[in-house]
Scaffold this active site. Structure first.
Site, PDB file in Angstrom:
ATOM      1  N   LYS A   1      29.505  58.773  31.715  1.00  0.00           N
ATOM      2  CA  LYS A   1      29.669  57.724  31.830  1.00  0.00           C
ATOM      3  C   LYS A   1      29.563  56.508  33.300  1.00  0.00           C
ATOM      4  CE  LYS A   1      30.841  55.884  27.244  1.00  0.00           C
ATOM      5  NZ  LYS A   1      32.207  55.538  26.333  1.00  0.00           N
TER       6      LYS A   1
ATOM      7  N   TYR B   1      24.518  50.918  21.277  1.00  0.00           N
ATOM      8  CA  TYR B   1      25.960  50.334  20.927  1.00  0.00           C
ATOM      9  C   TYR B   1      25.806  49.193  19.721  1.00  0.00           C
ATOM     10  CZ  TYR B   1      28.937  53.129  24.334  1.00  0.00           C
ATOM     11  OH  TYR B   1      29.391  54.335  24.993  1.00  0.00           O
TER      12      TYR B   1
ATOM     13  N   ASN C   1      36.590  55.748  29.585  1.00  0.00           N
ATOM     14  CA  ASN C   1      36.407  57.273  28.614  1.00  0.00           C
ATOM     15  C   ASN C   1      35.787  58.330  29.397  1.00  0.00           C
ATOM     16  OD1 ASN C   1      34.911  56.265  27.272  1.00  0.00           O
ATOM     17  ND2 ASN C   1      36.089  56.517  25.434  1.00  0.00           N
TER      18      ASN C   1
ATOM     19  N   HIS D   1      30.382  60.142  26.911  1.00  0.00           N
ATOM     20  CA  HIS D   1      29.706  59.567  25.086  1.00  0.00           C
ATOM     21  C   HIS D   1      29.430  60.379  24.202  1.00  0.00           C
ATOM     22  CE1 HIS D   1      27.605  58.027  22.079  1.00  0.00           C
ATOM     23  NE2 HIS D   1      27.124  58.720  21.702  1.00  0.00           N
TER      24      HIS D   1
ATOM     25  N   GLU E   1      19.586  58.196  18.437  1.00  0.00           N
ATOM     26  CA  GLU E   1      20.958  58.072  19.560  1.00  0.00           C
ATOM     27  C   GLU E   1      19.992  58.262  20.565  1.00  0.00           C
ATOM     28  OE1 GLU E   1      24.663  58.897  20.476  1.00  0.00           O
ATOM     29  OE2 GLU E   1      25.592  57.375  19.327  1.00  0.00           O
TER      30      GLU E   1
HETATM   31  P1  IDP Z   1      33.407  56.244  20.445  1.00  0.00           P
HETATM   32  O1  IDP Z   1      32.875  56.572  22.337  1.00  0.00           O
HETATM   33  O2  IDP Z   1      34.544  58.066  20.539  1.00  0.00           O
HETATM   34  O3  IDP Z   1      32.688  57.281  20.197  1.00  0.00           O
HETATM   35  P2  IDP Z   1      33.329  53.832  19.707  1.00  0.00           P
HETATM   36  O4  IDP Z   1      34.461  52.832  19.017  1.00  0.00           O
HETATM   37  O5  IDP Z   1      32.093  54.303  19.096  1.00  0.00           O
HETATM   38  O6  IDP Z   1      34.453  55.925  20.056  1.00  0.00           O
HETATM   39  O7  IDP Z   1      33.301  53.126  21.250  1.00  0.00           O
HETATM   40  C1  IDP Z   1      32.109  53.173  21.847  1.00  0.00           C
HETATM   41  C2  IDP Z   1      32.980  52.884  23.382  1.00  0.00           C
HETATM   42  O8  IDP Z   1      33.318  51.750  23.330  1.00  0.00           O
HETATM   43  C3  IDP Z   1      33.858  53.852  23.701  1.00  0.00           C
HETATM   44  O9  IDP Z   1      33.586  55.217  24.124  1.00  0.00           O
HETATM   45  C4  IDP Z   1      34.675  53.022  24.728  1.00  0.00           C
HETATM   46  O10 IDP Z   1      34.513  53.106  25.718  1.00  0.00           O
HETATM   47  C5  IDP Z   1      34.365  51.512  24.238  1.00  0.00           C
HETATM   48  N1  IDP Z   1      35.208  50.837  23.897  1.00  0.00           N
HETATM   49  C6  IDP Z   1      35.969  51.240  21.864  1.00  0.00           C
HETATM   50  N2  IDP Z   1      37.352  50.615  21.745  1.00  0.00           N
HETATM   51  C7  IDP Z   1      38.009  50.690  22.923  1.00  0.00           C
HETATM   52  C8  IDP Z   1      38.257  49.278  23.041  1.00  0.00           C
HETATM   53  O11 IDP Z   1      39.212  49.305  22.518  1.00  0.00           O
HETATM   54  N3  IDP Z   1      38.602  48.128  24.275  1.00  0.00           N
HETATM   55  C9  IDP Z   1      37.578  48.562  25.501  1.00  0.00           C
HETATM   56  N4  IDP Z   1      36.543  49.242  25.609  1.00  0.00           N
HETATM   57  C10 IDP Z   1      36.432  50.185  24.324  1.00  0.00           C
HETATM   58 MG    MG Z   2      30.475  56.066  19.073  1.00  0.00          MG
END
Ligand code: IDP
Ligand code: MG
Length: 207
Positions: free
Chosen positions: A66, A106, A169, A172, A183
């Site tokens: 990212k 997303y 984080n 992805h 994807e």
């Molecule tokens: P993942 O990336 O581990 O699959 P997902 O639930 O698919 O997690 O969420 C996609 C992305 O959305 C996360 O990697 C993160 O960057 C962002 N995200 C998820 N939950 C939150 C939140 O509560 N606050 C801010 N960003 C979030």
């Molecule tokens: Mg995800």
């Protein structure tokens, strides 16, 4: 049969008395004859078709560094995690993601309160998208990447080692085989993905 095939290949590329004991192809025969026989066997000695018998060995997943990961010059270290594990890189590119593409990527998160800030974050700079291939690569990649929330991510995972907050984080990883296929089609044209053989596949899979 596999031993014999290895034997034929060994004779083909590295003349040696190694295979004489098998007596199936006398070493005195020309290598051209052996090569023809080797082709008749379906070039299984390359490892390519032999390993395809292992379930999931052609599985693919989408990994993306990212914008925060790119800005912090973490691309190399993140790629190293997948390479050193033994997975095979079959596609990679750097790009500025559009909101339109991200909204498809997303699609399940569009109604989440953090979705606007997620779009802002993901369009804040270039990303590096990759496709990695190997046995169980989707599930294993999620383990390598770690929990979505870096506070929960184990030390030793990418998120556990390189990030502290869920909003940044760094990486992805697709979360299911079906999701990965969707994807990959979204981010890559078929012609951008390479089908190639690791010459030493028998170092990572039992042939
Ligand atoms: P993942 O990336 O581990 O699959 P997902 O639930 O698919 O997690 O969420 C996609 C992305 O959305 C996360 O990697 C993160 O960057 C962002 N995200 C998820 N939950 C939150 C939140 O509560 N606050 C801010 N960003 C979030
Ligand atoms: Mg995800």
């Amino acid at each position: 049969m596999v031993l014999f095939q290895r034997c034929a290949l060994k004779n083909l590329i590295l003349p040696s008395p190694y295979c004489r004991g098998w007596g199936v192809l006398p070493v005195s025969k020309s290598y051209i004859t052996e090569f023809a026989f080797f082709l008749l066997l379906g070039h299984r000695c390359t490892g390519y078709s032999t390993i395809s018998g292992i379930p999931g060995v052609r599985e693919r997943t989408l990994i993306a560094v990212k914008p925060d990961g790119v800005q912090r010059r973490l691309v190399g270290q993140i790629m190293q995690r997948f390479e050193q594990k033994g997975f095979k890189l079959v596609g990679m590119k750097m790009l500025q993601a559009s909101e339109e593409l991200l909204s498809q990527h997303y699609q399940e998160l569009r109604r989440k309160p953090f979705y606007p800030s997620l779009l802002y974050y993901m369009t804040s700079g270039p990303i590096v998208v990759m496709v990695w291939e190997g046995h169980n690569v989707v599930r294993t990649s999620r383990i390598i990447v770690g929990d979505t929330n870096p506070s929960e991510a184990q030390a030793g995972t990418v998120r556990g080692d390189f990030s502290i907050h869920i909003s940044r984080n760094v990486v992805h990883a697709s979360d299911s085989v079906e999701g990965a296929q969707r994807e990959i089609q979204l981010w890559f044209h078929q012609k951008e993905l390479m089908d190639w053989d690791c010459y030493n596949h028998n170092s990572t899979y039992e042939l």
